[in-house]
Design an enzyme around this catalytic site. Sequence first.
Site, PDB file in Angstrom:
ATOM      1  N   GLU A   8       0.666  -1.286   0.022  1.00 33.93           N
ATOM      2  CA  GLU A   8       0.076   0.017  -0.171  1.00 33.93           C
ATOM      3  C   GLU A   8       0.802   1.424  -0.116  1.00 33.93           C
ATOM      4  O   GLU A   8       0.413   2.257   0.873  1.00 33.93           O
ATOM      5  CB  GLU A   8      -1.029  -0.129   1.225  1.00 33.93           C
ATOM      6  CG  GLU A   8      -2.085  -1.142   1.266  1.00 33.93           C
ATOM      7  CD  GLU A   8      -2.904  -1.085   2.438  1.00 33.93           C
ATOM      8  OE1 GLU A   8      -2.616  -0.347   3.205  1.00 33.93           O
ATOM      9  OE2 GLU A   8      -3.830  -1.898   2.211  1.00 33.93           O
ATOM     10  N   GLU A  41      -5.770  -8.200   0.218  1.00 33.90           N
ATOM     11  CA  GLU A  41      -6.426  -8.026   1.527  1.00 33.90           C
ATOM     12  C   GLU A  41      -8.017  -7.418   1.096  1.00 33.90           C
ATOM     13  O   GLU A  41      -8.421  -6.795  -0.240  1.00 33.90           O
ATOM     14  CB  GLU A  41      -5.880  -6.581   2.123  1.00 33.90           C
ATOM     15  CG  GLU A  41      -4.543  -6.973   2.921  1.00 33.90           C
ATOM     16  CD  GLU A  41      -4.049  -5.829   3.534  1.00 33.90           C
ATOM     17  OE1 GLU A  41      -4.818  -4.877   3.878  1.00 33.90           O
ATOM     18  OE2 GLU A  41      -2.782  -5.676   3.793  1.00 33.90           O
TER      19      GLU A  41
END
Length: 664
Positions: A468, A593
Site C-alpha cells: 500500500e 486484502e
Amino acid sequence: MIKSKFLRRVLSVVMSVAVVGTTLVTGSTASATASDPLISNQEYDGNVGYIKNFPKSEYLNGGNNAFELKFQYTQLGTVAADDDLGYNNSLQFVVYDNDWGGWEPTMVGPNGYDKTEAVTPTTNETYTVTVPFSVIESKLSTGKQVQGINIQTGGMSDCKIKIVSLSYISEERISSPVVIEGSWHKTSGENDTEDDYGTMSVTEGMAYVSTNAWNIGVSGLDVDDFESPIIAVTVEYGEITDGPIYPQAEVLNSSGQPIVQNYPQVSAAGDVTYLTALPKTTQSLTLAYDTCTVKKVEIYDEDEDYSTPVNNLTNATIIDAMGAGINLGNALDSVTDEGVTSETAWGNPTINKRTFKDVAAAGFKTVRIPVSWVDAVTVNGDSYTINTDRFNTILARVKQVVDMARDYDLFVIINIHHDGSEGVTGQWLDIDAANQTGIRAAFAEVWNRIATEFQSYDQHLLFESMNEVMENGNYGTPNNENTWPNINYLNQSFVNVVRGKGGNNLTRFLVIPGYNTNIDQTVSDGFVMPTYNGSSDRIIVTCHFYDPYNFTLNTGAGSVTTTSRSDRSYIGTQFEKLKETFVDNDIPVIIGEFGAVNKNNISDIETYIERVVEEAQTNGLGYIIWDNGYTGANGMGLWNRYTYGKSDLGKALIPILTDPGTAE
C-alpha cells in the site's frame, strides 16, 4: 458450597466411578514379537469362569506390552439374556488393584475388544485380537495401582470356546496423531449420582478413552517418536454471569498430578483450546476440566511436518493451488510508538504453531504474513544503514513463523509492510520523497538479505515487494509525476534482486502491487509490469479491496452496516478489470486484502464476502481475507489468537471462504 482448588483436584483424581463410553482405534505397527504360548488349545464352556492370573511383575518382563489372543468357537448356541455384548463378550481380561479391588473387565470377541455392534461368529474359525496392557489397565480409576490381570470366560450360555493360543506380545508401535471428539462435561458434585456427562470417542489414531462423571481418561498412547509431543484440549464455556471464574483446566499424568497446574481466568462464553506439552514417556493421562464442555482432544507432534515440496507451479496453476487465503495481520508487522517492531505491540500474542494447524484444518491453503523492518533500517538522504543484529533477529523470527506455516503445507507470503506506511515511526520506504537514492539502495539490500536467507525454500514461499505505498495522505490518483516511476523502479529492482540470488528464487512467485494496491490505478497506464530477462513469468499482481469504505472499514461519521445491490455489482465490475488487464494475458492476480469490520452486522458481512469470493473466482483471482486478530466490536479477527476459538465472525465467514457455495 465452593470447594477449594486443592480439594476439587484431589476429588477429581481419586473418585472411583464405573467406566463407560469406551472406544479404541487401532493404529499401524511396524513389527510384533510374540512369546511362547501362555495357554494353548484349551476348550471352555460358556459359563463365566476363571482361567488364569497374570501378575503385573510377570507380564511386563521382557518389554511385553500386549496380549495376543487367538480363539475359536467350537460350539455355537444362544447367549445369556443379560449379556448385552453378546458374542463380543466371549472372553474377558479383568484388571484388579493392590487392594484386590476394581475387577474391571475388558471384553474380547471376534471383532476386537469392547465392541458393541452385533457379530455372528463362525465355528472353527480362528479369531486373533491384540489387546494392549495399557488398555486393560486403564479400566482402573485414576490413582489406583494395578496388581495384575485375570482372563476368564464371559457369559455365553451353551456356547463353547477354545483358546488356540494366548501369548505376550512386544508390539513395536509407531507414534501417530490422535484425535478424540465428542461432548463431555463434569457432572459430579456433592454426590456421585449424576451420569449424564456424555461420551468421547477416538476418531483418528491409536488410543483408548474412558469417561466418568469426574474426568476423561486416555491411555494406550505412544508419543515417543514425536519431537515435541503436545495435547490440545478444546472446551466450550457457557455464559459467564458473575464475573470471571477460575475453573480447573488440567492434564494430569499417570500419578494424578498436573503436568502444568492450570486454573485460568475465564470471563466470556465460547471455545478455548488449552495447549500442554507432554513428556515423551506419556502412555496415559487424565483430563480434569470443570465448568465447561470438552469437545475435542488432539495429541500430536508440535514439530509435525506435512509439507510436500512444490517447484513446478506456473502462472496458469498458481492461483488454484493457493486456494483461499488469510492474513496474519497485526503480528510481525506491528510497530510501537517508538518505532520498534514488536510482535505483541498491537494486542496479539506471540504466534504459536497451533494457529497454522487450525488455519490449515479450516481449509485455507495460503497465509499472508505482513512483516515490518523499520527499526533495522535507516535512510539518510543518499545513504542508508542496516542494523545487522536487529535485522537478523527479525529475519530469524520470520523464518520460524514461515516454517510453522509451511509444516502444514500452507503457501506463505512475506513482504515489507509498514516500512512504507504514513504515520508509522521509523517509516523509510517513502515513494513521495524527493530523493530516492538512499531508499532504493536500502530497499534492494533488504530484499537481498531476505532472498539469500530463503533461497532454498520451494514455491510454498512467495515474496511481496511492498504494501500500500502511496503519496502521503493521497489514497486516489497520484499527483507527483515521479510517483509512478518510483513505484515501478522499486518493483523492478525487487524482481532483479530476488531472481539474481539464484537457487529457488529463480522460480519463486513474486507479488507486485501498484499505487496503494488500488485496482483502478493498477490497471492504468501508470503501472509497468516488471520482467526478468524479458519475461513476466511467475510474477503476480496484487490489489486490495475495501469498497465501499463506509461499510467495510469506516466506524465513524458516515459509517453504514449494509451494502446495496449496486455496491455488490461494483465488485464484479472492478474484478473484471483485473481479469481483462492481467488474467487474460496470463498474469495471475491476488486480492491480497479484503474484509469488513464487525459492526454487529454479521449477516450483512456474509452477503458482502460471498459476493467478493464469487466474483474473485468468476474472474480467476486469488483472495486473502484480512484478519487483525481482534474479535471485539469493529474487529476483523476470524480466530481468537489467545484461545484458538473461532469468533462469531469467523464461524460465519470461514465456510464461505474455504468452501464457497456450501455455507448456510
